[in-house]
Design a protein around this motif. Structure first.
Motif, PDB file in Angstrom:
ATOM      1  N   LEU A   1     -73.683  42.918 -28.608  1.00 28.18           N
ATOM      2  CA  LEU A   1     -74.359  43.486 -27.445  1.00 28.18           C
ATOM      3  C   LEU A   1     -74.681  42.402 -26.418  1.00 28.18           C
ATOM      4  N   GLY A   2     -75.208  41.280 -26.890  1.00 30.83           N
ATOM      5  CA  GLY A   2     -75.573  40.194 -25.987  1.00 30.83           C
ATOM      6  C   GLY A   2     -74.370  39.603 -25.274  1.00 30.83           C
ATOM      7  N   ILE A   3     -73.292  39.367 -26.016  1.00 32.97           N
ATOM      8  CA  ILE A   3     -72.072  38.797 -25.426  1.00 32.97           C
ATOM      9  C   ILE A   3     -71.510  39.733 -24.353  1.00 32.97           C
ATOM     10  N   CYS A   4     -71.457  41.018 -24.674  1.00 35.85           N
ATOM     11  CA  CYS A   4     -70.826  41.975 -23.753  1.00 35.85           C
ATOM     12  C   CYS A   4     -71.677  42.227 -22.508  1.00 35.85           C
TER      13      CYS A   4
ATOM     14  N   VAL B   1     -70.345  41.570 -18.690  1.00 37.68           N
ATOM     15  CA  VAL B   1     -70.413  42.597 -17.650  1.00 37.68           C
ATOM     16  C   VAL B   1     -71.298  42.144 -16.494  1.00 37.68           C
ATOM     17  N   ALA B   2     -72.425  41.535 -16.810  1.00 33.40           N
ATOM     18  CA  ALA B   2     -73.377  41.136 -15.773  1.00 33.40           C
ATOM     19  C   ALA B   2     -72.930  39.896 -15.016  1.00 33.40           C
ATOM     20  N   GLY B   3     -72.189  39.016 -15.675  1.00 33.41           N
ATOM     21  CA  GLY B   3     -71.878  37.728 -15.065  1.00 33.41           C
ATOM     22  C   GLY B   3     -70.490  37.556 -14.506  1.00 33.41           C
ATOM     23  N   HIS B   4     -69.587  38.495 -14.776  1.00 32.03           N
ATOM     24  CA  HIS B   4     -68.189  38.244 -14.403  1.00 32.03           C
ATOM     25  C   HIS B   4     -67.957  38.201 -12.903  1.00 32.03           C
ATOM     26  N   ASN B   5     -68.858  38.788 -12.108  1.00 30.72           N
ATOM     27  CA  ASN B   5     -68.665  38.729 -10.654  1.00 30.72           C
ATOM     28  C   ASN B   5     -68.855  37.330 -10.084  1.00 30.72           C
ATOM     29  N   LEU B   6     -69.360  36.406 -10.890  1.00 33.05           N
ATOM     30  CA  LEU B   6     -69.413  35.004 -10.473  1.00 33.05           C
ATOM     31  C   LEU B   6     -68.014  34.429 -10.322  1.00 33.05           C
ATOM     32  N   LEU B   7     -67.007  35.115 -10.892  1.00 30.15           N
ATOM     33  CA  LEU B   7     -65.623  34.654 -10.817  1.00 30.15           C
ATOM     34  C   LEU B   7     -64.867  35.227  -9.620  1.00 30.15           C
TER      35      LEU B   7
ATOM     36  N   LEU C   1     -63.483  44.913 -18.734  1.00 33.19           N
ATOM     37  CA  LEU C   1     -63.184  46.101 -19.535  1.00 33.19           C
ATOM     38  C   LEU C   1     -63.256  45.819 -21.035  1.00 33.19           C
ATOM     39  N   VAL C   2     -62.849  44.606 -21.445  1.00 35.64           N
ATOM     40  CA  VAL C   2     -62.892  44.289 -22.875  1.00 35.64           C
ATOM     41  C   VAL C   2     -64.314  44.259 -23.404  1.00 35.64           C
ATOM     42  N   ALA C   3     -65.299  44.164 -22.513  1.00 36.27           N
ATOM     43  CA  ALA C   3     -66.704  44.173 -22.949  1.00 36.27           C
ATOM     44  C   ALA C   3     -67.271  45.578 -22.998  1.00 36.27           C
ATOM     45  N   ILE C   4     -66.655  46.524 -22.310  1.00 40.50           N
ATOM     46  CA  ILE C   4     -67.193  47.889 -22.271  1.00 40.50           C
ATOM     47  C   ILE C   4     -66.948  48.609 -23.587  1.00 40.50           C
ATOM     48  N   MET C   5     -65.760  48.425 -24.172  1.00 34.93           N
ATOM     49  CA  MET C   5     -65.491  49.089 -25.447  1.00 34.93           C
ATOM     50  C   MET C   5     -66.439  48.632 -26.554  1.00 34.93           C
ATOM     51  N   PRO C   6     -66.715  47.325 -26.702  1.00 32.00           N
ATOM     52  CA  PRO C   6     -67.721  46.921 -27.689  1.00 32.00           C
ATOM     53  C   PRO C   6     -69.116  47.467 -27.401  1.00 32.00           C
ATOM     54  N   LEU C   7     -69.453  47.658 -26.136  1.00 36.26           N
ATOM     55  CA  LEU C   7     -70.737  48.299 -25.821  1.00 36.26           C
ATOM     56  C   LEU C   7     -70.749  49.726 -26.360  1.00 36.26           C
ATOM     57  N   GLY C   8     -69.602  50.408 -26.246  1.00 36.72           N
ATOM     58  CA  GLY C   8     -69.487  51.737 -26.829  1.00 36.72           C
ATOM     59  C   GLY C   8     -69.586  51.699 -28.338  1.00 36.72           C
ATOM     60  N   TYR C   9     -69.052  50.643 -28.925  1.00 38.81           N
ATOM     61  CA  TYR C   9     -69.159  50.461 -30.375  1.00 38.81           C
ATOM     62  C   TYR C   9     -70.625  50.347 -30.787  1.00 38.81           C
ATOM     63  N   CYS C  10     -71.382  49.571 -30.036  1.00 45.01           N
ATOM     64  CA  CYS C  10     -72.823  49.449 -30.325  1.00 45.01           C
ATOM     65  C   CYS C  10     -73.530  50.785 -30.107  1.00 45.01           C
ATOM     66  N   LEU C  11     -73.111  51.526 -29.101  1.00 45.67           N
ATOM     67  CA  LEU C  11     -73.681  52.846 -28.845  1.00 45.67           C
ATOM     68  C   LEU C  11     -73.462  53.777 -30.027  1.00 45.67           C
TER      69      LEU C  11
ATOM     70  N   LEU D   1     -56.819  49.418 -22.538  1.00 40.04           N
ATOM     71  CA  LEU D   1     -57.423  50.030 -23.718  1.00 40.04           C
ATOM     72  C   LEU D   1     -56.915  49.358 -24.989  1.00 40.04           C
ATOM     73  N   GLY D   2     -55.604  49.087 -25.041  1.00 40.29           N
ATOM     74  CA  GLY D   2     -55.030  48.431 -26.214  1.00 40.29           C
ATOM     75  C   GLY D   2     -55.559  47.030 -26.410  1.00 40.29           C
ATOM     76  N   VAL D   3     -55.603  46.252 -25.333  1.00 39.79           N
ATOM     77  CA  VAL D   3     -56.131  44.885 -25.427  1.00 39.79           C
ATOM     78  C   VAL D   3     -57.584  44.912 -25.868  1.00 39.79           C
ATOM     79  N   SER D   4     -58.353  45.846 -25.328  1.00 38.46           N
ATOM     80  CA  SER D   4     -59.770  45.947 -25.684  1.00 38.46           C
ATOM     81  C   SER D   4     -59.951  46.274 -27.160  1.00 38.46           C
ATOM     82  N   MET D   5     -59.068  47.091 -27.705  1.00 39.63           N
ATOM     83  CA  MET D   5     -59.152  47.408 -29.136  1.00 39.63           C
ATOM     84  C   MET D   5     -58.889  46.182 -29.992  1.00 39.63           C
ATOM     85  N   ILE D   6     -57.944  45.373 -29.567  1.00 40.15           N
ATOM     86  CA  ILE D   6     -57.642  44.155 -30.327  1.00 40.15           C
ATOM     87  C   ILE D   6     -58.827  43.194 -30.280  1.00 40.15           C
TER      88      ILE D   6
END
Length: 394
Positions: free
Chosen positions: A144-147, A151-157, A197-207, A125-130
């Motif tokens: 929104l596009g970056i996040c 989220v959609a592409g990270h499973n390629l890793l 997880l760092v992409a989920i918090m910005p999605l909430g920001y857009c929400l 949570l702290g890292v995501s806030m930063i």
């Protein structure tokens, strides 16, 4: 307008409060359920339906907490400049990382020598806030596009792993691969890799833009319903095909019920695309259905949602204390093993310790009820002292 704002805050707090209550169930199970130290409750070869769902339902907690933290950041930002909000998010992020490393880790182990460091919910949570502190300066559509891409592409890793105890292995684990490490005599567990997880918090920001005072309530409800339905439908389609979105495929089990359990058993560490679709889809539907919900239950549960960090810190310590008392009274074991030895999860001789699952549920209910007066009093204090800057950090 005051009614609109009240409903908006209540629906968010109600959801946050609900996941905080559910979260405590998992931690009670961790410490006080007799089977916790011997096998994974999601292991389909050993679990039961009720035990599976006792663990599985708590999957919703971390991503929803991340999402709502981003939404809250957006609403806070309505009263601040972008620069002021960035500074606040960086400070709070650093504070949360400190809390995780010191206060929370001590709560898990009760050992001043810190034999084990967990990099889990609060640190992520702290890292995501930063990270969010930097992203808010971009246009919301770009955020929104970056996040969504992350989220959609990270499973390629998923097939990338760095073995060993090296700094590079630790760094990759922090990003995307849950692992244990040893550093001198300490054990390090990277439980929550930060991607996605760092992409989920910005999605909430857009929400959060749907929760401004001039946004139409009916439109918000409809949007949340559509978004929730889309997320769940995408989960079902992707999961059924077994083509992409989770490193662990579902398979036919001994009966239809266990096959269903296999279908919904999605990867949490790190959160797979399917995990995110399922959990956040549920969150969007919950927010849509509870937009105008009122009553005693909403009022009580929302109290926990308004003081989540206060509740989180206290409940860890209380549960650990209960485990110490239970180990002494019910199994005659030395209470010091819970505070002066290696982490209890690495112990293999706890035979005779712990309670049945129904008793664990009763303990959970009793814990939540017992913490309510403290949470309510602290909530009242926060409401009466909004000018005190330090309250925004706890």
């Amino acid at each position: 307008m005051n009614t609109i704002i009240k409903n908006r805050i209540t629906s968010i707090d109600f959801l946050r409060g609900a996941i905080m209550i559910i979260m405590a169930l998992d931690h009670v199970r961790d410490y006080l359920y007799a089977g916790s130290f011997f096998y994974d409750p999601l292991d389909l070869t050993k679990t039961s339906g009720i035990l599976f769902f006792t663990r599985w339902i708590t999957h919703f907690c971390a991503p929803i907490f991340m999402l709502l933290a981003g939404t809250s950041a957006y609403l806070i930002g309505q009263k601040k400049t972008k620069s002021e909000l960035s500074v606040f998010l960086v400070k709070r992020g650093l504070w949360l990382i400190f809390l995780e490393m010191i206060v929370v880790n001590f709560g898990w182990n009760f050992n001043i020598t810190f034999p084990m460091f967990f990099f889990i919910t609060i640190w992520a949570l702290g890292v995501s806030m930063i990270v969010l502190a930097a992203l808010i300066h971009l246009p919301k559509k770009l955020i929104l596009g970056i996040c969504i891409l992350i989220v959609a592409g990270h499973n390629l890793l998923d097939n990338i792993h760095v073995a060993g105890n090296s700094l590079s292995a630790f760094g990759w684990s922090v990003l995307h691969d849950q692992q244990f490490f040893t550093w001198h005599k300490e054990i390090l567990l990277v439980g929550y890799p930060i991607i996605p997880l760092v992409a989920i918090m910005p999605l909430g920001y857009c929400l959060g833009s749907w929760y401004t005072a001039d946004y139409n309530i009916q439109k918000r409800q409809r949007n949340l319903l559509l978004l929730g339905c889309f997320s769940i439908a995408a989960f079902i389609v992707l999961r059924y095909t077994n083509l992409y979105g989770d490193p662990v495929k579902w398979s036919v089990q001994k009966n239809v019920f266990f096959t269903f359990l296999s279908f919904i058993k999605v990867n949490k560490y790190p959160p797979s695309l399917l995990y995110v679709l399922l959990t956040l889809g549920g969150a969007f539907l919950f927010l849509s259905f509870t937009e105008k919900l009122k009553g005693a239950v909403v009022k009580v549960v929302s109290v926990y949602g308004r003081v989540p960090m206060f509740y989180y810190l206290i409940h860890i310590y209380v549960i650990h204390l209960m485990a110490i008392i239970a180990s002494t009274l019910t199994s005659g074991q030395d209470w010091k093993r819970w505070i002066l030895t290696k982490p209890i999860w690495f112990t293999t001789d706890l035979k005779g310790y712990g309670f049945s699952l129904p008793v664990a549920y009763l303990i959970w209910i009793g814990l939540v009820i017992a913490l309510y007066p403290l949470c309510k009093r602290y909530d009242a204090y926060k409401q009466a002292n909004k000018g005190k800057w330090w309250l925004s950090y706890l």
